[in-house]
Structures are given as structure tokens and as C-alpha cells.
Write an enzyme that holds these catalytic residues in place. Structure first.
Site, PDB file in Angstrom:
ATOM      1  N   HIS A 143       0.838  -1.201   0.000  1.00 38.04           N
ATOM      2  CA  HIS A 143       0.000   0.000   0.000  1.00 38.04           C
ATOM      3  C   HIS A 143       0.863   1.237   0.000  1.00 38.04           C
ATOM      4  O   HIS A 143       1.814   1.327   0.781  1.00 38.04           O
ATOM      5  CB  HIS A 143      -0.879   0.053   1.251  1.00 38.04           C
ATOM      6  CG  HIS A 143      -1.792  -1.120   1.354  1.00 38.04           C
ATOM      7  ND1 HIS A 143      -1.360  -2.352   1.732  1.00 38.04           N
ATOM      8  CD2 HIS A 143      -3.111  -1.236   1.096  1.00 38.04           C
ATOM      9  CE1 HIS A 143      -2.375  -3.199   1.695  1.00 38.04           C
ATOM     10  NE2 HIS A 143      -3.454  -2.544   1.315  1.00 38.04           N
ATOM     11  N   LYS A 170      -1.377  -8.075  -4.625  1.00 38.49           N
ATOM     12  CA  LYS A 170      -2.277  -6.914  -4.458  1.00 38.49           C
ATOM     13  C   LYS A 170      -1.495  -5.619  -4.231  1.00 38.49           C
ATOM     14  O   LYS A 170      -0.615  -5.565  -3.382  1.00 38.49           O
ATOM     15  CB  LYS A 170      -3.182  -7.179  -3.253  1.00 38.49           C
ATOM     16  CG  LYS A 170      -4.068  -6.008  -2.851  1.00 38.49           C
ATOM     17  CD  LYS A 170      -5.082  -6.397  -1.777  1.00 38.49           C
ATOM     18  CE  LYS A 170      -4.444  -6.636  -0.444  1.00 38.49           C
ATOM     19  NZ  LYS A 170      -5.415  -6.824   0.653  1.00 38.49           N
TER      20      LYS A 170
HETATM   21  O1  LIG Z   1      -5.510  -4.194   0.919  1.00 40.61           O
HETATM   22  C1  LIG Z   1      -6.663  -3.855   1.061  1.00 40.61           C
HETATM   23  C2  LIG Z   1      -7.301  -2.920   0.150  1.00 40.61           C
HETATM   24  C3  LIG Z   1      -7.799  -1.694   0.880  1.00 40.61           C
HETATM   25  O2  LIG Z   1      -6.705  -0.945   1.337  1.00 40.61           O
HETATM   26  C4  LIG Z   1      -8.608  -0.811  -0.086  1.00 40.61           C
HETATM   27  O3  LIG Z   1      -8.060   0.197  -0.536  1.00 40.61           O
HETATM   28  O4  LIG Z   1      -9.750  -1.145  -0.367  1.00 40.61           O
HETATM   29  C5  LIG Z   1      -8.687  -2.127   2.038  1.00 40.61           C
HETATM   30  C6  LIG Z   1      -7.997  -3.086   2.976  1.00 40.61           C
HETATM   31  O5  LIG Z   1      -8.906  -3.490   3.995  1.00 40.61           O
HETATM   32  C7  LIG Z   1      -7.471  -4.283   2.234  1.00 40.61           C
HETATM   33  O6  LIG Z   1      -6.682  -5.070   3.084  1.00 40.61           O
END
Ligand SMILES: O=C1C[C@@](O)(C(=O)O)C[C@@H](O)[C@@H]1O
Length: 254
Positions: A143, A170
Site C-alpha cells: 500500500h 495486491k
Molecule cells: O488491501 C486492502 C485494500 C484496501 O486498502 C482498499 O483500498 O480497499 C482495504 C484493505 O482493507 C485491504 O486489506
């Protein structure tokens, strides 16, 4: 060509993006009150964000919450996620504790475990091994809540996830311009071609919301929704009923 990952009643990476609903409760009581609403929303996947829990360090609480979710959703795949503060989560955690939490999560009634690829290499390696030994699925995640890294860097991150033996790859990034959003869509298309693992991508925030519904363009295998804006686990998530409606309009019954 994507090879689907099978878990319970669904094939992640085949057909339309699966809709995941994060559970962000702070206490077991809050969960019990919320479960009927979540059942009505009928998500394809549940994500249990245990970093939101007040007592995330208390094993009895973890057992109670995970069993309640499983009991309410016997057929729905569950992702267990501990999101660290570094990646937009609620908790600061020492590296050794992160490894311990992931290994414990894998023993609980969940089907998939989220592993942040940017944590220490040895910890990622040990966690992935332990999760796989229990026949659970590894979702590697990255992220960036500040920016949209350039494509070369994003591709490097996906390659690192693949090398770490992740089953699903992801990335979630923060766009500042429409060009950033278009970049994420183009990157995803390319990544879906280059990797056999299902990919999950999203641009966060309101600007990026379009990527959460344009999954037929991004080839993202999972899209994260919310029950209500207050219960969102990340900025830009769309309420599940709305998201399903838009998905249906854009893609039909796929
Ligand atoms: O990695 C993700 C994606 C996320 O960050 C989102 O942007 O929707 C939401 C999180 O809960 C999940 O673990």
C-alpha cells in the site's frame, strides 16, 4: 493468462471481480450486532481486519471473533488481515510480533492471510511458509497511501511478491491526478498479462473509486467495498449495494 485460485465456493481470478467486505469492528459485541447486516449484504469474500480490534493481542478475542465470523459465514472465504501502521493500518507492531500474528491467524478459521511484502524478508518468508503448510492462501500486499509509484516500481513489487510464493498479488496506491488513475488501469492490464497469479489493484480515494468498479478494465480479481462510509477500511471504497449495482450495469451477469 490468469490461473484462478480456488477457495470454498469461489474461483478468484475467473469471471467478474469478487466483492470483498472488510469487517472493521473494535469489539466482539460490535461484531455480533453487525453480523446480520453483513449477511444481508452477501459479500463474495469477507476480510477480517484484526488491526481494528481493541484487544488484538488477546488470543481469546481472536478465537471468539474468528469463530463467530466462520459460524455466520460457513461457505464464504475469509481473509485475515493485520494491516500495519506503515501501510495505513491501525497498529504499530514489532517485526517479530507481526510474524507471530500472521502465523496465529493462519491457524484460525480463515482461508487466506494478507502478508505485507515490505516487511523484513525473513519474516515474509517464514510467514508464507507457515500459511502454506496449513493449506491457506497467501495474498501479498503493498500500500502507498501517499502516491502512485511509477509502473517500473509497481512491477518490481509484483515480481517480489511472485518470488515470495504469494498466491494473489495486491497493490493499492493513492492517485493525485487523473493520469495517475489511468496509469493504474494501464499497469493492471499489463500486470494481468505478465503474471499467472490473480492480481488485485486499486487507486484509493474518491479520485480512484472508478478503479473499484472498472475491474473489467483492470482485471483486478477482488474489489474491496464497505457497508457504509463510516465502516470503510480505506478511502474511496464504495458501499457494497451500490458497487454491485454498478458492476452489474458495466459487466452484466458474468
Ligand atoms: O488491501 C486492502 C485494500 C484496501 O486498502 C482498499 O483500498 O480497499 C482495504 C484493505 O482493507 C485491504 O486489506
Amino acid at each position: 493468462m490468469t490461473e484462478a485460485v480456488y477457495t470454498r465456493n469461489i474461483a478468484v481470478g475467473r469471471g467478474a471481480a469478487k466483492v470483498a467486505l472488510p469487517i472493521t469492528v473494535v469489539t466482539p459485541d460490535e461484531l455480533i450486532k453487525l453480523l446480520p447486516t453483513i449477511q444481508k449484504a452477501n459479500p463474495d469474500i469477507i476480510e477480517w481486519r484484526l488491526d481494528f480490534l481493541e484487544k488484538w493481542q488477546d488470543d481469546a478475542t481472536l478465537v471468539e471473533i474468528s469463530s463467530s465470523i466462520r459460524q455466520a459465514f460457513p461457505e464464504t472465504p475469509i481473509i485475515g488481515t493485520f494491516r500495519t501502521k506503515e501501510e495505513g493500518g491501525k497498529q504499530t507492531i514489532r517485526p517479530a510480533d507481526y510474524e507471530r500474528v500472521l502465523k496465529r491467524l493462519a491457524e484460525l478459521p480463515v482461508d487466506m492471510v494478507d502478508v505485507e511484502i515490505n516487511r523484513d524478508e525473513s519474516i515474509v518468508e517464514e510467514a508464507v511458509k507457515a500459511i502454506h503448510q496449513l493449506d491457506k492462501i497467501v495474498i501479498a500486499s503493498f500500500h502507498d497511501f501517499n502516491d502512485t509509484p511509477e509502473n517500473g516500481r509497481l512491477e518490481g513489487i509484483f515480481n517480489k511478491m511472485q518470488a515470495a510464493n504469494a498466491d494473489i498479488l495486491k497493490v493499492a496506491v493513492m492517485p493525485h491526478t487523473t493520469e495517475d488513475v489511468l496509469q493504474v488501469i494501464a499497469f493492471s492490464q499489463q500486470a494481468a498479462r505478465n503474471h499467472s497469479e490473480p492480481i488485485v489493484t486499486m487507486a484509493m480515494g474518491q479520485l480512484g473509486s472508478v478503479t473499484r468498479v472498472a475491474t473489467h478494465l483492470t482485471h483486478s480479481a477482488i474489489t474491496f467495498a464497505c457497508l457504509t462510509a463510516e465502516q470503510a477500511s480505506a478511502p474511496g471504497q464504495i458501499e457494497i449495494n451500490n458497487l454491485r449495482g454498478i458492476q452489474h450495469t458495466l459487466e452484466g451477469d458474468s
